[in-house]
Motif scaffolding. Structure first.
Motif: not given
Ligand SMILES: Cc1ncc(COP(=O)(O)O)c(C=O)c1O
Length: 368
Positions: A89-93, A115-120, A190-195, A220-225, A231-233
């Protein structure tokens, strides 16, 4: 009583995403350019699918995500198989699941800040230590430095292409050479949510490497494109050995019925995706030209946002824009002190941004 609190969880300052609302003077329109969301909203076909699902909410969702994974296979032109995909239910998850699946206490991960904070943050919850190999001064990856930082304890390397917040990407040739030199005990995430937003001819997703069976996971994420941040996917794909291992920690009914149906409908609406990408690419040129004309320093970007060096301190800059209804994101805590990330919005929002920046720049030259 001695509770089993873990030191590294107690020490952690819980990760918070960007803010949602600001208070502005009456009559001022708010333009949210702070969370890289989709200026077009989301597909009307998704809305229809969600409405059609509402009556079924008293029932559990499908007990498998197979229909979503089949839709993903189609979206990837049938080059990957359903078994390559994991949905959540999200790229973060997905980042959290990867951490859970692969990290033990005292393991190491490598990131490149900013970089994106959740990695750390999320990997720390598993007791892993993050090693930062900072980006170069012009915000490119120091891939050689990353390879040198790998030790036996290194389990995961997180790279994003395009990267949030810097917007840089990793060209195919460089990524190929990098992956070829990774030792076998290391996985590249490889985080490609903006690919979708990249226009670079030598841009690559993780697909060729996953097909070659390399230790690579594409996030990948459904949050951007797809404009479905609320919705969180999200999903990832990896060689079968990795994905089937990760599937063992997928919870039953992890995705709600709404998330499943919404995501499937979003993948089918290719026109909406094309419109979004066209808008972002057009507005990216418009905003970058505007920043150039105002002599505001920014870094090249393939994302739906740009990293800038504001002409005044970041907090002052953010407050100035917020008073004019424009929300942007200071990214000092991402590892880019003093810098600000601005998402590309509609033409109206981008014009409002450039007008406000013009006022700010003018006030700067008159006060000097
Ligand atoms: C680089 C990167 N990865 C992953 C995500 C995760 O997106 P989400 O948790 O909304 O699917 C984001 C969201 O901002 C992001 O910027």
């Amino acid at each position: 009583m001695q509770l089993g609190f873990k030191k590294y969880i107690l020490e952690d300052s819980t990760y918070k995403g960007g803010g949602k609302k600001i208070v502005v003077p009456e009559g001022v329109t708010v333009h949210k350019l702070s969370s890289n969301e989709n200026p077009l909203g989301y597909s009307p076909k998704v809305k229809q699918a969600l409405e059609n699902t509402l009556d079924d909410l008293s029932f559990y969702p499908d007990n498998t995500d197979i229909r979503l994974r089949e839709a993903l296979v189609k979206d990837f032109d049938e080059v990957l198989r359903v078994d390559n995909f994991i949905t959540a239910n999200s790229g973060s998850e997905i980042i959290d699941m990867i951490s859970k699946a692969f990290l033990r206490e005292d393991d190491e991960i490598i990131v490149s800040q900013p970089c994106f904070l959740p990695y750390t943050a999320f990997t720390r919850w598993m007791g892993a230590n993050a090693i930062n190999v900072p980006m170069t001064a012009d915000y490119n990856y120091n891939l050689e430095g990353i390879l040198e930082a790998i030790i036996d304890k290194t389990k995961l390397i997180f790279l994003a292409s395009p990267n949030n917040p810097s917007g840089n990407y990793i060209p195919l040739k460089e990524l190929r050479e990098f992956i070829a030199r990774l030792p076998e005990h290391v996985i590249l995430v490889l985080d490609e949510v903006y690919r979708h937003f990249s226009e670079a001819e030598d841009y690559t997703s993780a697909v060729p490497f996953v097909l070659e069976g390399k230790n690579v996971i594409g996030i990948n994420s459904f949050s951007k494109t797809y404009g479905l941040a609320g919705l969180r996917v999200g999903y990832c794909y990896a060689p079968i050995e990795i994905s089937n291992y990760m599937r063992k920690i997928c919870k039953p009914f992890l995705l709600s019925s709404l998330a499943l149906e919404g995501a499937i409908a979003a993948l089918k609406d290719v026109d909406f995706v094309n419109q979004t990408v066209a808008l972002v690419q057009k507005e990216r040129k418009f905003v970058l030209n505007g920043l150039d004309a105002l002599h505001i320093k920014f870094w090249p970007t393939q994302g739906n946002f740009v990293l800038i060096d504001p002409p005044v301190p970041d907090t002052e800059f953010t407050v100035f824009l917020e008073q004019r209804g424009i929300m942007v994101r200071p990214v000092g805590n991402f590892g880019a002190p003093g810098k600000v990330r601005i998402s590309f919005g509609t033409r109206e929002a981008n014009k409002a941004l450039l007008v406000s920046l013009g006022v700010l720049m003018k006030s700067q030259t008159t006060t000097v």
